[in-house]
Design a protein around this motif. Structure first.
Motif, PDB file in Angstrom:
ATOM      1  N   THR A  64       0.841  -1.195   0.000  1.00 13.82           N
ATOM      2  CA  THR A  64       0.000   0.000   0.000  1.00 13.82           C
ATOM      3  C   THR A  64       0.878   1.247   0.000  1.00 13.82           C
ATOM      4  N   GLU A  65       0.257   2.367  -0.299  1.00 14.99           N
ATOM      5  CA  GLU A  65       0.911   3.646  -0.078  1.00 14.99           C
ATOM      6  C   GLU A  65       1.067   3.840   1.428  1.00 14.99           C
ATOM      7  N   ALA A  66       2.159   4.438   1.857  1.00 14.41           N
ATOM      8  CA  ALA A  66       2.382   4.663   3.290  1.00 14.41           C
ATOM      9  C   ALA A  66       1.262   5.518   3.866  1.00 14.41           C
ATOM     10  N   GLY A  67       0.753   5.115   5.018  1.00 15.44           N
ATOM     11  CA  GLY A  67      -0.304   5.874   5.681  1.00 15.44           C
ATOM     12  C   GLY A  67      -1.696   5.539   5.208  1.00 15.44           C
ATOM     13  N   ALA A  68      -1.828   4.582   4.271  1.00 16.19           N
ATOM     14  CA  ALA A  68      -3.142   4.256   3.722  1.00 16.19           C
ATOM     15  C   ALA A  68      -3.961   3.364   4.654  1.00 16.19           C
ATOM     16  N   LEU A  69      -3.314   2.644   5.578  1.00 15.67           N
ATOM     17  CA  LEU A  69      -4.038   1.720   6.456  1.00 15.67           C
ATOM     18  C   LEU A  69      -5.001   2.466   7.367  1.00 15.67           C
ATOM     19  N   TYR A  70      -6.242   1.964   7.442  1.00 14.95           N
ATOM     20  CA  TYR A  70      -7.256   2.506   8.353  1.00 14.95           C
ATOM     21  C   TYR A  70      -7.397   1.590   9.564  1.00 14.95           C
ATOM     22  N   TYR A  71      -7.645   0.312   9.309  1.00 13.32           N
ATOM     23  CA  TYR A  71      -7.577  -0.695  10.365  1.00 13.32           C
ATOM     24  C   TYR A  71      -7.492  -2.072   9.726  1.00 13.32           C
ATOM     25  N   CYS A  72      -7.091  -3.065  10.534  1.00 12.84           N
ATOM     26  CA  CYS A  72      -7.007  -4.428  10.021  1.00 12.84           C
ATOM     27  C   CYS A  72      -7.441  -5.400  11.109  1.00 12.84           C
ATOM     28  N   LYS A  73      -7.852  -6.583  10.691  1.00 14.21           N
ATOM     29  CA  LYS A  73      -8.360  -7.610  11.606  1.00 14.21           C
ATOM     30  C   LYS A  73      -7.826  -8.960  11.163  1.00 14.21           C
ATOM     31  N   GLY A  74      -7.333  -9.745  12.108  1.00 12.59           N
ATOM     32  CA  GLY A  74      -6.827 -11.067  11.785  1.00 12.59           C
ATOM     33  C   GLY A  74      -5.378 -11.227  12.211  1.00 12.59           C
ATOM     34  N   HIS A  75      -4.694 -12.127  11.547  1.00  9.93           N
ATOM     35  CA  HIS A  75      -3.270 -12.368  11.827  1.00  9.93           C
ATOM     36  C   HIS A  75      -2.461 -11.760  10.685  1.00  9.93           C
ATOM     37  N   ILE A  76      -2.166 -10.484  10.820  1.00  4.65           N
ATOM     38  CA  ILE A  76      -1.517  -9.725   9.751  1.00  4.65           C
ATOM     39  C   ILE A  76      -0.294  -9.003  10.298  1.00  4.65           C
ATOM     40  N   GLU A  77       0.804  -9.115   9.574  1.00  4.16           N
ATOM     41  CA  GLU A  77       2.036  -8.431   9.947  1.00  4.16           C
ATOM     42  C   GLU A  77       2.394  -7.398   8.886  1.00  4.16           C
ATOM     43  N   LEU A 115      -8.557   0.224   4.100  1.00 10.87           N
ATOM     44  CA  LEU A 115      -7.741   1.407   3.860  1.00 10.87           C
ATOM     45  C   LEU A 115      -8.554   2.675   4.124  1.00 10.87           C
ATOM     46  N   GLU A 116      -7.874   3.809   4.159  1.00 12.53           N
ATOM     47  CA  GLU A 116      -8.492   5.083   4.519  1.00 12.53           C
ATOM     48  C   GLU A 116      -9.717   5.382   3.646  1.00 12.53           C
ATOM     49  N   PRO A 117     -10.866   5.714   4.252  1.00  8.19           N
ATOM     50  CA  PRO A 117     -12.044   6.107   3.464  1.00  8.19           C
ATOM     51  C   PRO A 117     -11.849   7.482   2.841  1.00  8.19           C
ATOM     52  N   SER A 118     -12.559   7.739   1.760  1.00  6.12           N
ATOM     53  CA  SER A 118     -12.369   8.981   1.035  1.00  6.12           C
ATOM     54  C   SER A 118     -13.589   9.265   0.169  1.00  6.12           C
ATOM     55  N   PHE A 119     -13.746  10.517  -0.242  1.00  3.76           N
ATOM     56  CA  PHE A 119     -14.749  10.878  -1.242  1.00  3.76           C
ATOM     57  C   PHE A 119     -14.192  10.721  -2.658  1.00  3.76           C
ATOM     58  N   LYS A 120     -12.920  10.323  -2.776  1.00  6.54           N
ATOM     59  CA  LYS A 120     -12.311  10.164  -4.093  1.00  6.54           C
ATOM     60  C   LYS A 120     -12.813   8.883  -4.768  1.00  6.54           C
ATOM     61  N   HIS A 121     -12.268   8.626  -5.956  1.00  6.32           N
ATOM     62  CA  HIS A 121     -12.675   7.471  -6.752  1.00  6.32           C
ATOM     63  C   HIS A 121     -11.484   6.532  -6.920  1.00  6.32           C
TER      64      HIS A 121
END
Length: 271
Positions: A64-77, A115-121
């Motif tokens: 992902t682009e840096a800073g794009a993460l909003y939240y995650c769930k599970g076993h993720i590193e 990933l981060e929500p947005s009004f973009k497309h």
């Protein structure tokens, strides 16, 4: 909350145990005052919706682009590959010139990533052992198998006069790519060039091209004087064999955003 009843899946694509989904929230219901309610009403009337990218991993990875993460769930590193001081310096310089972050986090494991929500497309693209060059600031996320690197313009004219900057981003390999755009996918025009054909554009609203297409800035007329006299000046020129993606309505959105269009319209009406 039963989220599935409150969202619409706009696009879905899968590759190598990764599901990419672009969703939109059907309606915002959290107005807290009159001003907020008014803004939400007009947003709903014009079809403006909050969108978000959801990624489901099954013992797999994505970038992902840096800073794009909003939240995650599970076993993720999460891992970010730096590649030494020299590599970090080169990425930082090219990142500054392309409006992209120097590092691209890699998320691996099993679970969900939002990933981060947005009004973009969002534009979902599939690469099959191919490469595309995208405009600065558009990359959002992709399959882990996609290689991401900056590429410099091939000549001085395109670097200084084309409006695209000195560097752009090349995405190469096989997998899924998602770009974040200011215009909807329905307003993107795709042109295929064959046998060295040319596509000339008055502005920098080309968002992507395959690597077989070269980019330069050329005169709109055979002479500099003619180019000045015909009102077109210099044109962004694409030549070769491949595909070019254009966003013809992008300049109009920029004018609407800044209020230039309505200001000019008011002045013309007064005249």
């Amino acid at each position: 909350m039963d989220l599935e009843k409150k969202i619409t899946i706009l696009n879905k694509s899968s590759y190598n145990n990764v599901d990419f989904e672009v969703i939109s929230y059907d309606k915002l219901r959290g107005a807290q005052n009159v001003n907020m309610a008014q803004s939400m009403f007009f947003a709903e009337q014009t079809g403006l919706k909050v969108k978000q990218v959801k990624i489901t991993l099954n013992n797999s990875s994505i970038k992902t682009e840096a800073g794009a993460l909003y939240y995650c769930k599970g076993h993720i590193e999460s891992k970010t590959k730096i590649g030494g001081a020299t590599g970090l310096f080169k990425k930082a310089v090219s990142g500054a010139l392309t409006s992209e972050s120097a590092m691209k986090p890699v998320y691996s494991g099993t679970g969900e990533i939002w990933l981060e929500p947005s009004f973009k497309h969002y534009l979902v693209m599939e690469l099959d052992n191919d490469s595309i060059i995208v405009d600065k600031g558009l990359f959002f996320c992709c399959s882990a198998e996609i290689d991401i690197k900056p590429v410099s313009q091939k000549n001085i004219s395109s670097a200084l006069l084309g409006g695209e900057g000195i560097f752009q981003i090349e995405l190469r390999g096989t997998g899924i790519i998602i770009l974040e755009l200011n215009i909807p996918e329905s307003e993107i025009v795709q042109y295929e060039l064959k046998d060295g054909e040319e596509l000339k554009v008055d502005g920098n609203f080309a968002i992507a091209r395959t690597s077989g297409v070269s980019f330069s800035v050329t005169k709109s007329d055979k002479s500099l004087l003619g180019s000045a006299m015909n009102g077109e000046g210099l044109l962004n020129t694409f030549r070769g064999n491949g595909i070019v993606w254009l966003a013809p309505t992008a300049p109009m959105y920029n004018r609407l955003y800044s209020g230039i269009y309505f200001s000019n319209s008011s002045m013309n009406n007064k005249e």
